[in-house]
Design a protein around this motif. Sequence first.
Motif, mmCIF file in Angstrom:
data_model
loop_
_atom_site.group_PDB
_atom_site.id
_atom_site.type_symbol
_atom_site.label_atom_id
_atom_site.label_comp_id
_atom_site.label_asym_id
_atom_site.label_seq_id
_atom_site.Cartn_x
_atom_site.Cartn_y
_atom_site.Cartn_z
ATOM 1 N N LYS A 16 0.894 -1.045 0.067
ATOM 2 C CA LYS A 16 -0.073 0.166 0.214
ATOM 3 C C LYS A 16 0.832 1.170 -0.038
ATOM 4 N N THR A 34 -0.827 6.234 7.539
ATOM 5 C CA THR A 34 -1.283 6.327 8.788
ATOM 6 C C THR A 34 -0.932 5.093 9.765
ATOM 7 N N ARG A 92 9.503 0.053 12.167
ATOM 8 C CA ARG A 92 9.150 -1.113 11.435
ATOM 9 C C ARG A 92 9.724 -2.463 11.947
ATOM 10 N N SER A 105 -1.235 -4.313 16.660
ATOM 11 C CA SER A 105 -2.714 -4.191 16.210
ATOM 12 C C SER A 105 -3.381 -4.269 17.560
ATOM 13 N N SER A 143 -3.582 -0.576 18.327
ATOM 14 C CA SER A 143 -4.475 0.380 17.417
ATOM 15 C C SER A 143 -5.798 -0.036 17.708
ATOM 16 N N ARG A 185 -7.238 5.489 18.374
ATOM 17 C CA ARG A 185 -7.618 5.788 17.361
ATOM 18 C C ARG A 185 -8.193 7.224 17.172
ATOM 19 N N GLY A 190 -4.005 3.221 4.703
ATOM 20 C CA GLY A 190 -4.331 2.529 6.199
ATOM 21 C C GLY A 190 -5.297 1.603 6.159
ATOM 22 N N ILE A 245 -9.539 4.195 6.252
ATOM 23 C CA ILE A 245 -9.492 5.904 5.597
ATOM 24 C C ILE A 245 -10.942 6.050 4.901
ATOM 25 N N ARG A 279 -2.133 -10.313 12.077
ATOM 26 C CA ARG A 279 -2.644 -9.025 11.956
ATOM 27 C C ARG A 279 -3.804 -8.851 10.787
ATOM 28 N N ASP A 333 -6.741 -7.107 12.638
ATOM 29 C CA ASP A 333 -7.389 -5.969 12.007
ATOM 30 C C ASP A 333 -8.880 -6.109 11.716
HETATM 31 O O1 DC Z 1 0.153 -0.468 7.461
HETATM 32 P P1 DC Z 1 0.912 -1.077 8.551
HETATM 33 O O2 DC Z 1 1.067 -2.326 8.543
HETATM 34 O O3 DC Z 1 2.253 -0.261 8.870
HETATM 35 O O4 DC Z 1 -0.120 -0.652 9.902
HETATM 36 C C1 DC Z 1 0.374 -0.971 11.126
HETATM 37 C C2 DC Z 1 -0.941 -1.441 11.985
HETATM 38 O O5 DC Z 1 -1.555 -0.362 12.381
HETATM 39 C C3 DC Z 1 -1.908 -2.269 11.603
HETATM 40 O O6 DC Z 1 -1.815 -3.720 12.134
HETATM 41 C C4 DC Z 1 -3.075 -2.199 11.600
HETATM 42 C C5 DC Z 1 -3.071 -0.688 12.401
HETATM 43 N N1 DC Z 1 -3.591 0.506 11.377
HETATM 44 C C6 DC Z 1 -4.870 0.871 11.842
HETATM 45 O O7 DC Z 1 -5.530 0.203 12.782
HETATM 46 N N2 DC Z 1 -5.506 2.039 11.136
HETATM 47 C C7 DC Z 1 -4.859 2.498 10.182
HETATM 48 N N3 DC Z 1 -5.405 3.382 9.540
HETATM 49 C C8 DC Z 1 -3.613 2.307 9.974
HETATM 50 C C9 DC Z 1 -2.836 1.088 10.531
#
Ligand code: DC
Length: 236
Positions: free
Chosen positions: A22, A40, A101, A110, A113, A119, A139, A142, A190, A194
């Motif tokens: 992404k 994000t 990272r 996870s 978040s 949030r 994200g 979004i 994840r 998620d």
């Molecule tokens: O895109 P990424 O893998 O770097 O995102 C890291 C974590 O953040 C992923 O496990 C879910 C969370 N996340 C989220 O809940 N909402 C978002 N808008 C972006 C990422």
Amino acid sequence: MSDTKKAPKIIIAIDGFSSCGKSTFAKAIAARLGYIFIDTGAMYRAVTLYALDHGAIRSGIVDEEAVVRLLGEISITFRFNPERGASDIYVNGDLAEGRIRTIEVSNCVSRVSAIPEVRSKLVAMQQEMGRRRGVVMDGRDIGTVVFPDAELKIFMTADPAVRARRRYDELRARGDEVSLEEIERNVRERDRADMSRAVSPLRQAEDAIVLDNSHMSVGEQMEWFLREYERVLAAR
Ligand code: DC
């Protein structure tokens, strides 16, 4: 292609599973259109890193109340890095781009978040960043929560094994000692976390278009995108 400098600025929302490419895709689009790219996921990772550094996560256990207590003291900013062609993330003024990272952060992000207070703070920041439009934001929520009125919503997906391989290659290239099995477990875990969390779970917005890039090159994805972008502008 129409002159993107004159074209009205829109919001491009890119949601989807982890390690789908992404950010790479969003970054390329932003460069092509002269838009601002906002990752994000980096913001959720930055909060997780801060929580790890300040004792709110110990031995992989996230103390949610402690994370919420820390929130008020976390300031997240982005600064454009011309070498990367993207913005680096800073936490309270310290460059955090490399440290967010690691697999340690990936394993806890996870859970962090999924905390509603985390949030709402980050969503408000993201909405402010897109106020003047002209942004590509990637994200999980979004197109559904942050910008339900985004003019172009893309939902990205790819085979989990392909995604694990991509992340593995990325981490090995920077010298991290990880196994492919560990990465694939993390990717699948994840996905599950998620999609199943109570607040803003990952789901496809009804008006999003799907991009499955399991077998597509970066160039093919750009061609696909430009067709969709032209279609959206023509319909306005
Ligand atoms: O895109 P990424 O893998 O770097 O995102 C890291 C974590 O953040 C992923 O496990 C879910 C969370 N996340 C989220 O809940 N909402 C978002 N808008 C972006 C990422």
